[in-house]
Design a protein around this motif. Structure first.
Motif, PDB file in Angstrom:
ATOM      1  N   GLY A 248       0.380  -1.443  -0.189  1.00 59.43           N
ATOM      2  CA  GLY A 248      -0.157   0.046   0.059  1.00 59.43           C
ATOM      3  C   GLY A 248       0.967   1.379   0.240  1.00 59.43           C
ATOM      4  N   LEU A 249       1.815   1.423   0.380  1.00 60.29           N
ATOM      5  CA  LEU A 249       2.603   2.606   0.655  1.00 60.29           C
ATOM      6  C   LEU A 249       3.213   2.814  -0.860  1.00 60.29           C
ATOM      7  CD1 LEU A 249       4.876   4.151   2.018  1.00 60.29           C
ATOM      8  CD2 LEU A 249       6.395   3.142   1.277  1.00 60.29           C
ATOM      9  N   GLY A 250       2.782   5.140  -0.413  1.00 63.13           N
ATOM     10  CA  GLY A 250       2.083   5.048  -2.204  1.00 63.13           C
ATOM     11  C   GLY A 250       3.395   6.115  -3.101  1.00 63.13           C
ATOM     12  N   ILE A 251       3.558   6.225  -4.283  1.00 65.73           N
ATOM     13  CA  ILE A 251       4.279   7.007  -4.767  1.00 65.73           C
ATOM     14  C   ILE A 251       4.319   8.507  -5.396  1.00 65.73           C
ATOM     15  CG2 ILE A 251       5.106   4.431  -6.089  1.00 65.73           C
ATOM     16  CD1 ILE A 251       4.095   5.171  -8.493  1.00 65.73           C
ATOM     17  N   ASN A 252       5.132   9.621  -6.087  1.00 69.05           N
ATOM     18  CA  ASN A 252       5.227  10.333  -6.106  1.00 69.05           C
ATOM     19  C   ASN A 252       5.018  10.028  -7.637  1.00 69.05           C
ATOM     20  OD1 ASN A 252       5.639  13.099  -6.681  1.00 69.05           O
ATOM     21  ND2 ASN A 252       6.935  12.852  -6.841  1.00 69.05           N
ATOM     22  N   TYR A 253       3.131  10.832  -7.878  1.00 73.05           N
ATOM     23  CA  TYR A 253       2.728  10.915  -8.934  1.00 73.05           C
ATOM     24  C   TYR A 253       2.756  12.375  -9.282  1.00 73.05           C
ATOM     25  CZ  TYR A 253       0.818   6.345  -9.591  1.00 73.05           C
ATOM     26  OH  TYR A 253       0.820   4.686  -9.416  1.00 73.05           O
ATOM     27  N   ASN A 254       2.150  13.667  -8.659  1.00 74.80           N
ATOM     28  CA  ASN A 254       2.717  14.765  -8.659  1.00 74.80           C
ATOM     29  C   ASN A 254       2.564  15.521  -7.762  1.00 74.80           C
ATOM     30  OD1 ASN A 254       1.604  16.689  -9.995  1.00 74.80           O
ATOM     31  ND2 ASN A 254      -1.189  16.682  -9.173  1.00 74.80           N
ATOM     32  N   GLY A 255       4.043  15.177  -6.928  1.00 77.22           N
ATOM     33  CA  GLY A 255       4.175  16.013  -6.380  1.00 77.22           C
ATOM     34  C   GLY A 255       4.196  15.163  -4.540  1.00 77.22           C
ATOM     35  N   ASP A 256       3.391  14.034  -4.810  1.00 78.79           N
ATOM     36  CA  ASP A 256       2.723  13.580  -3.834  1.00 78.79           C
ATOM     37  C   ASP A 256       4.532  12.977  -2.725  1.00 78.79           C
ATOM     38  OD1 ASP A 256       0.321  13.053  -4.429  1.00 78.79           O
ATOM     39  OD2 ASP A 256       1.355  11.794  -5.700  1.00 78.79           O
ATOM     40  N   THR A 257       3.909  13.182  -1.617  1.00 85.36           N
ATOM     41  CA  THR A 257       5.195  12.941  -0.657  1.00 85.36           C
ATOM     42  C   THR A 257       5.147  11.684   0.590  1.00 85.36           C
ATOM     43  OG1 THR A 257       4.534  15.104   0.540  1.00 85.36           O
ATOM     44  CG2 THR A 257       6.173  15.449  -0.740  1.00 85.36           C
ATOM     45  N   PRO A 258       5.274  10.505  -0.266  1.00 88.79           N
ATOM     46  CA  PRO A 258       5.176   9.276   1.182  1.00 88.79           C
ATOM     47  C   PRO A 258       6.458   9.174   1.676  1.00 88.79           C
ATOM     48  CG  PRO A 258       5.647   8.318  -0.873  1.00 88.79           C
ATOM     49  CD  PRO A 258       5.196  10.181  -1.476  1.00 88.79           C
ATOM     50  N   PRO A 259       6.196   8.251   2.892  1.00 81.13           N
ATOM     51  CA  PRO A 259       7.527   8.515   3.599  1.00 81.13           C
ATOM     52  C   PRO A 259       8.333   6.964   2.986  1.00 81.13           C
ATOM     53  CG  PRO A 259       5.100   7.594   4.623  1.00 81.13           C
ATOM     54  CD  PRO A 259       5.217   8.289   3.713  1.00 81.13           C
ATOM     55  N   GLN A 260       9.454   7.488   2.575  1.00 85.00           N
ATOM     56  CA  GLN A 260      10.548   6.408   2.142  1.00 85.00           C
ATOM     57  C   GLN A 260      10.398   4.972   2.838  1.00 85.00           C
ATOM     58  OE1 GLN A 260      12.297   6.743  -0.387  1.00 85.00           O
ATOM     59  NE2 GLN A 260      11.480   8.719  -0.543  1.00 85.00           N
ATOM     60  N   ALA A 261      10.692   3.556   2.454  1.00 83.76           N
ATOM     61  CA  ALA A 261      10.496   2.421   2.834  1.00 83.76           C
ATOM     62  C   ALA A 261      11.003   2.276   4.359  1.00 83.76           C
ATOM     63  CB  ALA A 261      10.449   1.493   1.863  1.00 83.76           C
ATOM     64  N   ASP A 262      12.253   3.053   4.878  1.00 81.92           N
ATOM     65  CA  ASP A 262      12.713   2.677   5.294  1.00 81.92           C
ATOM     66  C   ASP A 262      12.767   3.505   6.577  1.00 81.92           C
ATOM     67  OD1 ASP A 262      14.125   4.420   3.565  1.00 81.92           O
ATOM     68  OD2 ASP A 262      16.087   4.070   4.267  1.00 81.92           O
ATOM     69  N   ALA A 263      11.864   4.588   5.698  1.00 79.65           N
ATOM     70  CA  ALA A 263      12.089   5.369   7.078  1.00 79.65           C
ATOM     71  C   ALA A 263      10.795   5.575   7.931  1.00 79.65           C
ATOM     72  CB  ALA A 263      10.899   6.939   6.761  1.00 79.65           C
ATOM     73  N   LEU A 264       9.433   4.691   7.134  1.00 82.43           N
ATOM     74  CA  LEU A 264       8.071   3.983   7.593  1.00 82.43           C
ATOM     75  C   LEU A 264       8.514   3.030   8.336  1.00 82.43           C
ATOM     76  CD1 LEU A 264       5.244   3.805   7.256  1.00 82.43           C
ATOM     77  CD2 LEU A 264       5.749   2.197   5.289  1.00 82.43           C
ATOM     78  N   TRP A 265       8.976   2.353   8.394  1.00 86.65           N
ATOM     79  CA  TRP A 265       9.533   0.631   8.788  1.00 86.65           C
ATOM     80  C   TRP A 265      10.251   1.099  10.084  1.00 86.65           C
ATOM     81  CZ3 TRP A 265       6.918  -3.209   9.438  1.00 86.65           C
ATOM     82  CH2 TRP A 265       5.919  -3.485   8.283  1.00 86.65           C
ATOM     83  N   ALA A 266      10.755   1.736   9.875  1.00 80.59           N
ATOM     84  CA  ALA A 266      11.807   2.799  11.321  1.00 80.59           C
ATOM     85  C   ALA A 266      11.074   3.009  12.627  1.00 80.59           C
ATOM     86  CB  ALA A 266      12.558   4.007  11.349  1.00 80.59           C
ATOM     87  N   GLN A 267       9.722   3.470  11.915  1.00 84.54           N
ATOM     88  CA  GLN A 267       8.995   3.866  12.990  1.00 84.54           C
ATOM     89  C   GLN A 267       7.692   2.336  12.978  1.00 84.54           C
ATOM     90  OE1 GLN A 267       6.978   6.957  10.268  1.00 84.54           O
ATOM     91  NE2 GLN A 267       5.741   8.167  12.440  1.00 84.54           N
ATOM     92  N   LEU A 268       7.650   1.999  12.505  1.00 85.90           N
ATOM     93  CA  LEU A 268       6.333   0.563  12.303  1.00 85.90           C
ATOM     94  C   LEU A 268       7.585  -0.005  13.574  1.00 85.90           C
ATOM     95  CD1 LEU A 268       5.147   0.308   8.740  1.00 85.90           C
ATOM     96  CD2 LEU A 268       3.797   1.054  11.304  1.00 85.90           C
ATOM     97  N   LEU A 269       8.753  -0.585  13.550  1.00 83.10           N
ATOM     98  CA  LEU A 269       9.721  -0.841  14.513  1.00 83.10           C
ATOM     99  C   LEU A 269       9.418  -0.572  15.699  1.00 83.10           C
ATOM    100  CD1 LEU A 269      11.982  -2.933  10.875  1.00 83.10           C
ATOM    101  CD2 LEU A 269      10.464  -3.610  12.771  1.00 83.10           C
ATOM    102  N   THR A 270       9.369   0.603  15.682  1.00 82.18           N
ATOM    103  CA  THR A 270       9.728   0.916  17.069  1.00 82.18           C
ATOM    104  C   THR A 270       8.684   1.038  17.907  1.00 82.18           C
ATOM    105  OG1 THR A 270      11.066   2.905  16.143  1.00 82.18           O
ATOM    106  CG2 THR A 270      10.320   3.162  17.800  1.00 82.18           C
ATOM    107  N   LYS A 271       7.470   0.816  17.131  1.00 83.07           N
ATOM    108  CA  LYS A 271       5.908   0.271  17.705  1.00 83.07           C
ATOM    109  C   LYS A 271       6.072  -1.217  18.235  1.00 83.07           C
ATOM    110  CE  LYS A 271       1.992   1.786  16.425  1.00 83.07           C
ATOM    111  NZ  LYS A 271       1.212   2.606  17.441  1.00 83.07           N
ATOM    112  N   LEU A 272       6.571  -1.998  16.952  1.00 83.16           N
ATOM    113  CA  LEU A 272       6.660  -3.212  16.967  1.00 83.16           C
ATOM    114  C   LEU A 272       7.548  -4.298  18.354  1.00 83.16           C
ATOM    115  CD1 LEU A 272       7.281  -5.069  13.517  1.00 83.16           C
ATOM    116  CD2 LEU A 272       5.692  -5.731  15.219  1.00 83.16           C
ATOM    117  N   ASP A 273       8.727  -3.592  18.534  1.00 83.86           N
ATOM    118  CA  ASP A 273       9.458  -4.197  19.722  1.00 83.86           C
ATOM    119  C   ASP A 273       8.563  -3.397  20.887  1.00 83.86           C
ATOM    120  OD1 ASP A 273      11.381  -4.409  18.004  1.00 83.86           O
ATOM    121  OD2 ASP A 273      12.478  -2.831  17.859  1.00 83.86           O
TER     122      ASP A 273
END
Ligand code: LLP
Length: 425
Positions: A248-273
């Motif tokens: 589901g992670l988005g990409i930049n089509y028209n100036g969209d600014t999704p999180p980078q996959a590694d940054a997103l997973w750093a956040q998610l892993l903090t929660k998982l831990d």
């Protein structure tokens, strides 16, 4: 554009001088050699998108299962298989493609609300890793099919966390009222049911809340809801071996600014831990974010048709090649392969298909002439895989660029190919 200008968010697609390139290949040359419409993909862009996930999961037990519905061309599956990926599939046809591309069936997870008995059998016979089951009725059928083969089917239940991914309604899947998954409040009883069936072995839990998600909050919320369920299900005596967070992670089509996959997973892993699940086997199913910005679709301008209310730029690609604008009002950037100077005009870029819905871009400022080649950007995901033969248009050819090499990975379909399976009475 000036010399060596990469397109935003697409480092492998860049102007060198006045020529747009994918890696080291000039797109005007590829269009001349192979014709248009033509999909051109960068292998390096795919591998670098994958590397962001791999960095994000460094030191964890994690399996990345490429959601191949985004782009199921064999050579692209081969790239991901060779890079260690498994695959998220949604049909027996996709399973056949994984095997043809050299993918490992043990790393395949099978999603989807409507698996047929034949598809279940095919998947059990080749030993896929897991079925992501989406209803209680499917549990019963899968158990029966597995018993018929003397096997136990590994299952994970796709739970619906009822989280709003804030994306287009057609690609939002984790809300009540979507056809997908098992409602959060029904999940515990569904797990008990699964654990009681003789042909099943419960191995995991999964969720997928939508596509083109550009914010990390829905992921964090969904993770909380899923982990609550893991705790509940395990305290009811059903162990959950792996946790699959979908794609589901988005990409930049028209100036969209999704999180980078590694940054997103750093956040998610903090929660998982923090919640004590960081050492579990993790799975994800990214599609678009691995291939979307790795591809462009080249199309030639056929005619310019000025009008009182609109100017039309009629190109040789159409909604059968690029269905996303017609289906989701999706935006794809359109840029010239060889830019011209001058003022230009505002055009609707449209294809030859006989439908007003056949548009590729609206109100675009372009400096173009008939015969020019345009590149429709962010066309690596959900374009070729959703292409059709509408208006008896053969599907486009596809090229995979690897540095200075351009491999033809799919030939252009001829008119004959489009009706080869038909017969006169
Ligand atoms: N897992 C499951 C169960 C899915 O249904 C999907 C996408 C994915 C993973 C991969 O999602 P992604 O990472 O690509 O967002 N045709 C639409 C997108 C449909 C997505 C369907 N499911 C479009 O062109 O925007």
């Amino acid at each position: 554009m000036t010399a060596n200008t990469a397109l935003p968010g697409q480092p492998h697609i860049a102007y060198a001088g006045d020529q747009l390139h994918v890696e080291a290949m000039a797109l005007s040359q590829l269009a001349r050699e192979h014709g248009t419409p033509l999909f051109v993909y960068s292998k390096a862009a795919m591998l670098s998108a994958l590397a962001a996930y791999q960095r994000g999961f460094a030191g964890r037990q994690a399996q990345i299962c490429y959601a191949m519905k985004a782009n199921s061309s064999l050579a692209i599956l081969q790239v991901f298989a060779e890079a260690g990926c498994g695959f998220d599939i949604v049909s027996g046809g996709e399973l056949a493609r994984v095997l043809a591309a050299g993918g490992d069936p043990a790393k395949v997870i099978f999603s989807g609300v409507g698996k047929t008995r034949a598809e279940m059998k095919q998947a059990l016979q080749v030993g896929i890793g897991c079925f992501n089951v989406e209803s209680e009725a499917e549990l019963d059928v899968l158990s029966e099919v597995a018993m018929g083969l003397g096997k136990k089917a590994p299952v994970s239940l796709r739970v619906n966390p009822n989280v709003d991914p804030k994306t287009h309604p057609y690609i939002s899947t984790g809300l009540k009222g979507n056809k997908f998954g098992i409602a959060h409040e029904d999940a515990l009883s569904a797990y008990r049911h699964a654990a009681s069936l003789p042909g099943l072995k419960v191995v995991g839990i999964d969720c997928h809340i939508g596509s083109q998600i550009t914010d990390s909050t829905p992921y964090l919320d969904a993770m909380d809801r899923v982990l609550d369920l893991v705790a509940e299900v395990e305290s009811a005596g059903v162990p959950i071996h792996h946790i699959d967070f979908g794609g589901g992670l988005g990409i930049n089509y028209n100036g969209d600014t999704p999180p980078q996959a590694d940054a997103l997973w750093a956040q998610l892993l903090t929660k998982l831990d923090a919640r004590g699940y960081g050492q579990r086997q993790l799975m994800i199913e990214p599609g678009r974010s691995l291939v979307g910005n790795a591809g462009v679709c080249l199309t030639e301008v056929l005619y310019l048709k000025p009008g009182e209310q609109k100017n039309f730029c009629i190109v040789d690609a159409a909604m059968n090649d690029l269905p996303r604008p017609a289906m989701y009002q999706a935006f794809h950037q359109i840029v010239p392969v060889t830019p011209r100077t001058g003022d230009g005009l505002v055009y609707d870029v449209v294809g030859p298909v006989c439908e007003s819905g056949d548009w590729i871009g609206r109100d675009r400022q372009l400096r173009v002439a008939a015969g020019d080649v345009l590149a429709v950007l962010s066309a690596g995901a959900y374009c070729m895989s959703m292409a059709s033969n509408y208006n008896t248009r053969g599907r486009a050819a596809e090229i995979l660029v690897d540095g200075t090499k351009a491999h033809l990975i799919r030939q252009r379909e001829s008119a004959f190919d489009t009706f080869a399976l038909e017969q006169l009475v």
